[in-house]
Design an enzyme around this catalytic site. Structure first.
Site, PDB file in Angstrom:
ATOM      1  N   ARG A 123       0.827  -1.232  -0.163  1.00 35.46           N
ATOM      2  CA  ARG A 123      -0.007   0.041  -0.106  1.00 35.46           C
ATOM      3  C   ARG A 123       0.672   1.330  -0.012  1.00 35.46           C
ATOM      4  NH1 ARG A 123      -2.698  -2.863   4.112  1.00 35.46           N
ATOM      5  NH2 ARG A 123      -4.546  -4.006   3.310  1.00 35.46           N
ATOM      6  N   LYS A 145       2.734  11.832 -10.871  1.00 35.71           N
ATOM      7  CA  LYS A 145       2.131  10.801 -11.702  1.00 35.71           C
ATOM      8  C   LYS A 145       2.935   9.419 -12.035  1.00 35.71           C
ATOM      9  CE  LYS A 145      -0.975  13.941 -14.357  1.00 35.71           C
ATOM     10  NZ  LYS A 145      -1.136  14.358 -15.543  1.00 35.71           N
ATOM     11  N   GLU A 187       9.789  19.651 -23.747  1.00 38.21           N
ATOM     12  CA  GLU A 187       8.921  19.969 -22.613  1.00 38.21           C
ATOM     13  C   GLU A 187       9.437  21.281 -21.863  1.00 38.21           C
ATOM     14  OE1 GLU A 187       6.303  18.154 -21.639  1.00 38.21           O
ATOM     15  OE2 GLU A 187       6.563  16.376 -23.020  1.00 38.21           O
ATOM     16  N   LYS A 229       7.404  23.544 -13.209  1.00 30.03           N
ATOM     17  CA  LYS A 229       6.201  22.611 -13.087  1.00 30.03           C
ATOM     18  C   LYS A 229       6.086  22.446 -11.512  1.00 30.03           C
ATOM     19  CE  LYS A 229       5.067  17.978 -13.922  1.00 30.03           C
ATOM     20  NZ  LYS A 229       5.102  16.739 -14.518  1.00 30.03           N
ATOM     21  N   GLU A 239      -4.769  17.427 -10.914  1.00 31.32           N
ATOM     22  CA  GLU A 239      -5.403  17.989 -12.347  1.00 31.32           C
ATOM     23  C   GLU A 239      -6.812  18.328 -12.306  1.00 31.32           C
ATOM     24  OE1 GLU A 239      -3.374  16.274 -15.296  1.00 31.32           O
ATOM     25  OE2 GLU A 239      -4.688  16.439 -16.784  1.00 31.32           O
ATOM     26  N   ARG A 243      -3.620  22.376 -13.932  1.00 32.64           N
ATOM     27  CA  ARG A 243      -2.560  21.391 -14.328  1.00 32.64           C
ATOM     28  C   ARG A 243      -2.509  21.319 -15.875  1.00 32.64           C
ATOM     29  NH1 ARG A 243       0.326  16.441 -10.814  1.00 32.64           N
ATOM     30  NH2 ARG A 243       1.631  15.833 -12.647  1.00 32.64           N
ATOM     31  N   ASN A 247      -0.446  20.189 -20.601  1.00 33.83           N
ATOM     32  CA  ASN A 247      -0.965  19.281 -21.688  1.00 33.83           C
ATOM     33  C   ASN A 247      -0.517  20.148 -23.219  1.00 33.83           C
ATOM     34  OD1 ASN A 247      -1.367  17.049 -20.404  1.00 33.83           O
ATOM     35  ND2 ASN A 247      -3.398  17.783 -20.005  1.00 33.83           N
ATOM     36  N   HIS A 250       0.088  18.467 -26.397  1.00 35.07           N
ATOM     37  CA  HIS A 250      -0.133  17.052 -26.088  1.00 35.07           C
ATOM     38  C   HIS A 250      -1.269  16.529 -27.115  1.00 35.07           C
ATOM     39  CE1 HIS A 250       3.090  17.710 -23.280  1.00 35.07           C
ATOM     40  NE2 HIS A 250       3.296  16.321 -22.846  1.00 35.07           N
ATOM     41  N   HIS A 254      -0.229  13.555 -28.892  1.00 34.66           N
ATOM     42  CA  HIS A 254      -0.725  12.213 -28.650  1.00 34.66           C
ATOM     43  C   HIS A 254      -1.382  11.479 -29.847  1.00 34.66           C
ATOM     44  CE1 HIS A 254      -0.981  12.958 -24.206  1.00 34.66           C
ATOM     45  NE2 HIS A 254      -0.061  12.417 -24.320  1.00 34.66           N
ATOM     46  N   HIS A 267       8.050  10.896 -28.221  1.00 36.75           N
ATOM     47  CA  HIS A 267       6.962  11.669 -27.420  1.00 36.75           C
ATOM     48  C   HIS A 267       7.175  13.218 -27.669  1.00 36.75           C
ATOM     49  CE1 HIS A 267       3.697  12.859 -24.648  1.00 36.75           C
ATOM     50  NE2 HIS A 267       4.853  13.521 -23.766  1.00 36.75           N
TER      51      HIS A 267
HETATM   52  N1  LIG Z   1       4.851  10.546 -14.823  1.00 38.77           N
HETATM   53  C1  LIG Z   1       4.663  11.658 -15.661  1.00 38.77           C
HETATM   54  O1  LIG Z   1       4.198  12.945 -15.236  1.00 38.77           O
HETATM   55  C2  LIG Z   1       5.269  11.713 -17.008  1.00 38.77           C
HETATM   56  C3  LIG Z   1       5.178  12.958 -17.630  1.00 38.77           C
HETATM   57  C4  LIG Z   1       5.815  12.712 -19.251  1.00 38.77           C
HETATM   58  C5  LIG Z   1       6.289  11.496 -19.691  1.00 38.77           C
HETATM   59  N2  LIG Z   1       5.989  10.470 -18.790  1.00 38.77           N
HETATM   60  C6  LIG Z   1       6.335   9.021 -19.387  1.00 38.77           C
HETATM   61  O2  LIG Z   1       7.784   9.240 -19.812  1.00 38.77           O
HETATM   62  C7  LIG Z   1       8.202   8.076 -20.710  1.00 38.77           C
HETATM   63  C8  LIG Z   1       8.982   8.578 -21.514  1.00 38.77           C
HETATM   64  O3  LIG Z   1      10.212   8.939 -20.926  1.00 38.77           O
HETATM   65  P1  LIG Z   1      11.681   9.172 -21.487  1.00 38.77           P
HETATM   66  O4  LIG Z   1      11.517  10.143 -22.904  1.00 38.77           O
HETATM   67  O5  LIG Z   1      12.599   9.372 -20.404  1.00 38.77           O
HETATM   68  O6  LIG Z   1      12.073   7.596 -22.195  1.00 38.77           O
HETATM   69  P2  LIG Z   1      12.742   6.255 -21.640  1.00 38.77           P
HETATM   70  O7  LIG Z   1      12.599   6.303 -20.232  1.00 38.77           O
HETATM   71  O8  LIG Z   1      12.425   5.388 -22.637  1.00 38.77           O
HETATM   72  O9  LIG Z   1      14.048   6.949 -22.085  1.00 38.77           O
HETATM   73  C9  LIG Z   1      14.652   7.393 -23.184  1.00 38.77           C
HETATM   74  C10 LIG Z   1      15.694   6.380 -23.808  1.00 38.77           C
HETATM   75  O10 LIG Z   1      17.013   6.945 -23.283  1.00 38.77           O
HETATM   76  C11 LIG Z   1      17.677   6.027 -22.617  1.00 38.77           C
HETATM   77  N3  LIG Z   1      18.486   6.821 -21.175  1.00 38.77           N
HETATM   78  C12 LIG Z   1      17.920   7.404 -20.261  1.00 38.77           C
HETATM   79  N4  LIG Z   1      18.711   7.910 -19.702  1.00 38.77           N
HETATM   80  C13 LIG Z   1      19.805   8.068 -20.362  1.00 38.77           C
HETATM   81  C14 LIG Z   1      21.239   8.466 -20.136  1.00 38.77           C
HETATM   82  N5  LIG Z   1      21.574   9.489 -19.106  1.00 38.77           N
HETATM   83  N6  LIG Z   1      22.281   8.093 -21.055  1.00 38.77           N
HETATM   84  C15 LIG Z   1      21.857   7.107 -22.079  1.00 38.77           C
HETATM   85  N7  LIG Z   1      20.952   6.699 -22.273  1.00 38.77           N
HETATM   86  C16 LIG Z   1      19.612   6.987 -21.430  1.00 38.77           C
HETATM   87  C17 LIG Z   1      16.764   4.984 -21.977  1.00 38.77           C
HETATM   88  O11 LIG Z   1      17.652   3.604 -21.872  1.00 38.77           O
HETATM   89  C18 LIG Z   1      15.985   4.959 -23.181  1.00 38.77           C
HETATM   90  O12 LIG Z   1      16.233   4.127 -24.215  1.00 38.77           O
HETATM   91  C19 LIG Z   1       6.676   7.726 -21.200  1.00 38.77           C
HETATM   92  O13 LIG Z   1       6.338   6.595 -20.884  1.00 38.77           O
HETATM   93  C20 LIG Z   1       5.682   8.923 -20.747  1.00 38.77           C
HETATM   94  O14 LIG Z   1       4.381   8.285 -20.781  1.00 38.77           O
HETATM   95  C21 LIG Z   1       5.363  10.709 -17.759  1.00 38.77           C
END
Ligand SMILES: NC(=O)c1ccc[n+]([C@@H]2O[C@H](COP(=O)([O-])OP(=O)(O)OC[C@H]3O[C@@H](n4cnc5c(N)ncnc54)[C@H](O)[C@@H]3O)[C@@H](O)[C@H]2O)c1
Length: 367
Positions: A123, A145, A187, A229, A239, A243, A247, A250, A254, A267
């Site tokens: 939990r 999130k 972003e 942020k 949200e 908040r 988006n 987005h 999306h 993304h």
């Molecule tokens: N929770 C939230 O508020 C929120 C907000 C925006 C996006 N997201 C989520 O985030 C995800 C996308 O995140 P992302 O763009 O970081 O993708 P990711 O986690 O897939 O990382 C991108 C790539 O970079 C590599 N990588 C990361 N750090 C590295 C480093 N320092 N050196 C070398 N390689 C590295 C990873 O292995 C991966 O191949 C999606 O699933 C999205 O839904 C969440």
């Protein structure tokens, strides 16, 4: 470079975001100051683990942590209930208790997956974010999130579960692939457009340093992004309303990602095109003046917008827009900029205008 610290007021606690180049080697110490436990679950992906795993484990073991490491394959597919079940198995086998922190070492995928585990195992156990992609440092590690995907859609299963600590080392961005840096900058620029005109002006001056992966510039950009942020999330953590400005870009982003089966755009690349299209819609509706719209479009062009695949039709993107949850009675809700530094959520009913903006925008025409 001095350590920078931002405190975030969540509904259930106050947590710190610490931004410090080189801090990846101090993860163990930072956790020791916060938690009395002896056990921790470290979650990472293969790419990040290969470069930073050993250093982080060494720093944890130096502070007498018993570390259980789970490394998943890189990529969005790791955000699944199946992978989550595997992580619960590891947590149970290692005997993690309610005070044992889960550490997310990686990009947004790892933050969302490990965060989901932390929110639900026993939990809820403490969550520590060590974000390593630019997107994760400026966006996903802050705000609470957490989620995994369902075959029917992204992030359908999740929660709002703030971390206890976010430890950001901008130096790790030197190993991040350049395409990911550019996608993360989407972003960063977003905050300038929706909430902080002075930051936007700073970005106009410093974009080339950021694109050259200059650590000092990236540290400033990460700090200002997190501050922005934090301000939005503190005003509306769950949200209910405000908040939603996060988006920006987005809605169309999306739709572009979904219409291309999540295989053409990163993304951030899709969001960048989405921000450009939304700015164009705002300009057509006289919501933003020509000068501010041009500044936004110019900055986005300097990062380099990604063209749509040749076989993608505007109709396919509009179809995805129609399925979007931000739609009501034929109106689609867009976050539209009113000036450089402010934006709001506006319902747009002029289908012809939307279609035209998507059609020309995704081909990078008329922007
Ligand atoms: N929770 C939230 O508020 C929120 C907000 C925006 C996006 N997201 C989520 O985030 C995800 C996308 O995140 P992302 O763009 O970081 O993708 P990711 O986690 O897939 O990382 C991108 C790539 O970079 C590599 N990588 C990361 N750090 C590295 C480093 N320092 N050196 C070398 N390689 C590295 C990873 O292995 C991966 O191949 C999606 O699933 C999205 O839904 C969440």
């Amino acid at each position: 470079m001095p350590l920078r610290e931002i405190k975030i007021n969540a509904a259930t606690m106050i947590y710190r975001v610490v931004i410090e180049p080189g801090s990846i080697s101090g993860v163990g110490k930072a956790l020791r100051l916060l938690f009395p436990s002896t056990k921790t679950l470290l979650v990472s992906d293969l790419n990040v683990d290969r470069i930073y795993g050993q250093e982080v484990v060494k720093s944890l073991e130096a502070e007498k942590w018993q570390v259980t490491t789970v490394v998943v394959r890189p990529g969005e597919r790791a955000k699944s209930l199946k992978k989550a079940a595997h992580l619960y198995d590891s947590a149970i086998a290692a005997g993690l208790d309610r005070n044992s922190p889960v550490i997310a070492l990686g990009g947004g995928v790892i933050g969302d997956l490990a965060g989901f585990i932390a929110a639900t195992y026993l939990r809820g156990v403490p969550l520590v974010m060590v974000p390593t992609s630019l997107l994760a440092q400026v966006d996903s590690s802050v705000g609470g999130k957490v989620a995994v995907n369902h075959p029917r859609g992204k992030n359908l299963i999740g929660s709002i579960y703030p971390p206890r600590l976010v430890l950001i080392d901008p130096k790790v961005l030197t190993t991040l692939p350049f395409r990911q840096i550019k996608a993360g900058l989407a972003e960063v620029i977003k905050y300038g457009i929706i909430a902080d005109g002075a930051f936007f002006a700073w970005l106009e001056k410093n974009i080339d340093r950021l694109l050259a992966t200059n650590i000092e510039a990236l540290t400033d950009a990460v700090t200002l992004s997190v501050m922005n942020k934090a301000r939005v999330v503190e005003a509306d953590e769950y949200e209910v309303d405000y908040r939603r400005v996060l988006n920006f870009g987005h809605t169309i982003g999306h739709a572009l990602e979904a219409a291309t089966d999540y295989s053409h755009y990163l993304h951030g690349e899709a969001v960048m095109v989405g921000m450009a299209v939304a700015t164009r819609i705002a300009h057509k509706l006289d919501i933003i003046g020509s000068e501010d719209a041009a500044r936004i479009l110019n900055l986005l062009q300097r990062i380099d917008l990604k063209d749509a695949p040749a076989d993608l039709t505007a109709e396919a993107v509009i179809d995805k827009l129609r399925q979007d949850k931000k739609r009501r009675n034929g109106e689609i809700f867009f976050v539209l900029p009113q000036s450089v530094g402010s934006a709001s959520v506006i319902a747009v009913s002029d289908q012809k205008l939307i279609r035209e903006a998507v059609k020309t925008g995704m081909r990078l025409e008329g922007l």
